[in-house]
Motif scaffolding. Structure first.
Motif, PDB file in Angstrom:
ATOM      1  N   ASN A  35      85.523  54.237 -39.981  1.00 13.39           N
ATOM      2  CA  ASN A  35      86.614  53.909 -40.894  1.00 13.39           C
ATOM      3  C   ASN A  35      86.124  53.010 -42.036  1.00 13.39           C
ATOM      4  OD1 ASN A  35      89.263  54.094 -41.793  1.00 13.39           O
ATOM      5  ND2 ASN A  35      89.870  52.227 -40.722  1.00 13.39           N
ATOM      6  N   ILE A  36      85.025  53.420 -42.668  1.00 13.63           N
ATOM      7  CA  ILE A  36      84.406  52.646 -43.745  1.00 13.63           C
ATOM      8  C   ILE A  36      84.828  53.204 -45.094  1.00 13.63           C
ATOM      9  CG2 ILE A  36      82.204  52.043 -44.841  1.00 13.63           C
ATOM     10  CD1 ILE A  36      80.932  52.333 -42.013  1.00 13.63           C
ATOM     11  N   GLN A  37      85.284  52.311 -45.959  1.00 12.00           N
ATOM     12  CA  GLN A  37      85.557  52.645 -47.350  1.00 12.00           C
ATOM     13  C   GLN A  37      84.413  52.067 -48.178  1.00 12.00           C
ATOM     14  OE1 GLN A  37      88.297  54.555 -47.958  1.00 12.00           O
ATOM     15  NE2 GLN A  37      88.516  54.465 -45.739  1.00 12.00           N
ATOM     16  N   ALA A  38      84.173  52.605 -49.354  1.00 13.44           N
ATOM     17  CA  ALA A  38      83.080  52.124 -50.202  1.00 13.44           C
ATOM     18  C   ALA A  38      83.168  50.617 -50.436  1.00 13.44           C
ATOM     19  CB  ALA A  38      83.073  52.875 -51.527  1.00 13.44           C
ATOM     20  N   ALA A  44      73.265  49.334 -48.766  1.00 14.50           N
ATOM     21  CA  ALA A  44      72.657  50.285 -47.838  1.00 14.50           C
ATOM     22  C   ALA A  44      71.179  50.435 -48.157  1.00 14.50           C
ATOM     23  CB  ALA A  44      73.353  51.637 -47.922  1.00 14.50           C
ATOM     24  N   PHE A  45      70.391  50.530 -47.098  1.00 17.23           N
ATOM     25  CA  PHE A  45      68.970  50.822 -47.220  1.00 17.23           C
ATOM     26  C   PHE A  45      68.751  52.229 -46.691  1.00 17.23           C
ATOM     27  CE2 PHE A  45      68.884  46.146 -46.509  1.00 17.23           C
ATOM     28  CZ  PHE A  45      68.329  45.788 -47.724  1.00 17.23           C
ATOM     29  N   ILE A  46      67.994  53.019 -47.421  1.00 17.88           N
ATOM     30  CA  ILE A  46      67.659  54.368 -46.982  1.00 17.88           C
ATOM     31  C   ILE A  46      66.146  54.484 -46.947  1.00 17.88           C
ATOM     32  CG2 ILE A  46      67.841  56.831 -47.439  1.00 17.88           C
ATOM     33  CD1 ILE A  46      70.382  56.266 -49.029  1.00 17.88           C
ATOM     34  N   SER A  47      65.620  54.852 -45.787  1.00 21.06           N
ATOM     35  CA  SER A  47      64.184  55.086 -45.694  1.00 21.06           C
ATOM     36  C   SER A  47      63.938  56.562 -45.407  1.00 21.06           C
ATOM     37  CB  SER A  47      63.550  54.217 -44.599  1.00 21.06           C
ATOM     38  OG  SER A  47      63.994  54.614 -43.322  1.00 21.06           O
ATOM     39  N   LYS A  59      70.910  59.117 -54.405  1.00 10.88           N
ATOM     40  CA  LYS A  59      71.733  59.901 -55.333  1.00 10.88           C
ATOM     41  C   LYS A  59      72.957  60.478 -54.635  1.00 10.88           C
ATOM     42  CE  LYS A  59      71.416  63.656 -58.731  1.00 10.88           C
ATOM     43  NZ  LYS A  59      72.758  64.112 -58.531  1.00 10.88           N
ATOM     44  N   ALA A  60      72.831  60.786 -53.368  1.00 11.79           N
ATOM     45  CA  ALA A  60      73.951  61.350 -52.610  1.00 11.79           C
ATOM     46  C   ALA A  60      75.141  60.399 -52.577  1.00 11.79           C
ATOM     47  CB  ALA A  60      73.512  61.681 -51.187  1.00 11.79           C
ATOM     48  N   LEU A  61      74.892  59.098 -52.450  1.00 13.95           N
ATOM     49  CA  LEU A  61      75.984  58.127 -52.416  1.00 13.95           C
ATOM     50  C   LEU A  61      76.696  58.048 -53.751  1.00 13.95           C
ATOM     51  CD1 LEU A  61      74.180  57.256 -49.929  1.00 13.95           C
ATOM     52  CD2 LEU A  61      75.304  55.048 -50.194  1.00 13.95           C
ATOM     53  N   ARG A  62      75.930  58.099 -54.832  1.00 18.13           N
ATOM     54  CA  ARG A  62      76.545  58.020 -56.163  1.00 18.13           C
ATOM     55  C   ARG A  62      77.452  59.214 -56.440  1.00 18.13           C
ATOM     56  NH1 ARG A  62      71.229  56.250 -57.365  1.00 18.13           N
ATOM     57  NH2 ARG A  62      70.681  58.260 -58.300  1.00 18.13           N
ATOM     58  N   LYS A  68      80.130  55.052 -56.212  1.00 17.70           N
ATOM     59  CA  LYS A  68      79.222  54.889 -57.351  1.00 17.70           C
ATOM     60  C   LYS A  68      78.598  53.492 -57.448  1.00 17.70           C
ATOM     61  CE  LYS A  68      79.188  55.265 -62.384  1.00 17.70           C
ATOM     62  NZ  LYS A  68      79.959  55.692 -63.566  1.00 17.70           N
ATOM     63  N   TYR A  69      79.342  52.452 -57.091  1.00 18.34           N
ATOM     64  CA  TYR A  69      78.872  51.081 -57.291  1.00 18.34           C
ATOM     65  C   TYR A  69      78.296  50.434 -56.031  1.00 18.34           C
ATOM     66  CZ  TYR A  69      81.262  51.760 -61.676  1.00 18.34           C
ATOM     67  OH  TYR A  69      81.658  52.259 -62.884  1.00 18.34           O
ATOM     68  N   VAL A  70      78.172  51.193 -54.957  1.00 16.77           N
ATOM     69  CA  VAL A  70      77.573  50.644 -53.741  1.00 16.77           C
ATOM     70  C   VAL A  70      76.074  50.467 -53.974  1.00 16.77           C
ATOM     71  CG1 VAL A  70      77.029  51.100 -51.321  1.00 16.77           C
ATOM     72  CG2 VAL A  70      79.296  51.677 -52.207  1.00 16.77           C
ATOM     73  N   PRO A  71      75.530  49.250 -53.798  1.00  9.94           N
ATOM     74  CA  PRO A  71      74.098  49.037 -53.986  1.00  9.94           C
ATOM     75  C   PRO A  71      73.282  49.746 -52.894  1.00  9.94           C
ATOM     76  CG  PRO A  71      75.291  46.948 -54.009  1.00  9.94           C
ATOM     77  CD  PRO A  71      76.242  47.995 -53.521  1.00  9.94           C
TER      78      PRO A  71
END
Length: 124
Positions: A35-38, A44-47, A59-62, A68-71
């Motif tokens: 139940n997470i909203q932006a 978030a870290f992606i490896s 790019k998928a998150l944007r 769009k504004y999630v770091p």
């Protein structure tokens, strides 16, 4: 309080569209399960493993509505011999009222092999 939400998936091919598609599906399932909203996401870290370099999975998150504004930061995973190939891992730091044991981590495709213990429901 903040909690880490783990997720991982794999791709069959090192192709930009596949990397973005599977990352988007992973993020969306992680958000839905918890139940997470932006606006709940601190960052978030992606490896990725060394064999995934055709695109930045961030790019998928944007491309997800409202995200769009999630770091987000991408990095290469440690290249451990024998580790799962073509793997994308996400550590999402979120604001939540959930207890640590209530967080539902998400593993898709071949990544279910990484942490089968986290896929089991926790009763205690």
């Amino acid at each position: 309080m903040t909690r880490g939400v783990r997720g991982a998936t794999t791709v069959e091919n090192n192709e930009a569209n596949e990397i973005i598609e599977h990352t988007r599906a992973l993020v969306q399932e992680m958000a839905e399960k918890n139940n997470i909203q932006a606006e709940d996401v601190s960052h978030a870290f992606i490896s990725v493993t060394k064999d995934v370099n055709a695109a930045f999975p961030a790019k998928a998150l944007r491309d997800i509505e409202g995200w769009k504004y999630v770091p987000v930061m991408c990095m290469q995973e440690i290249d451990v011999p024998g580790s799962l190939p073509k793997c994308i891992r996400i550590m999402m730091i979120v604001n939540t009222d959930k207890q640590q044991k209530e967080v539902e981590h998400t593993f898709q495709r071949e990544a279910v092999k990484l942490r089968p213990d986290l896929l089991e429901r926790k009763d205690s």
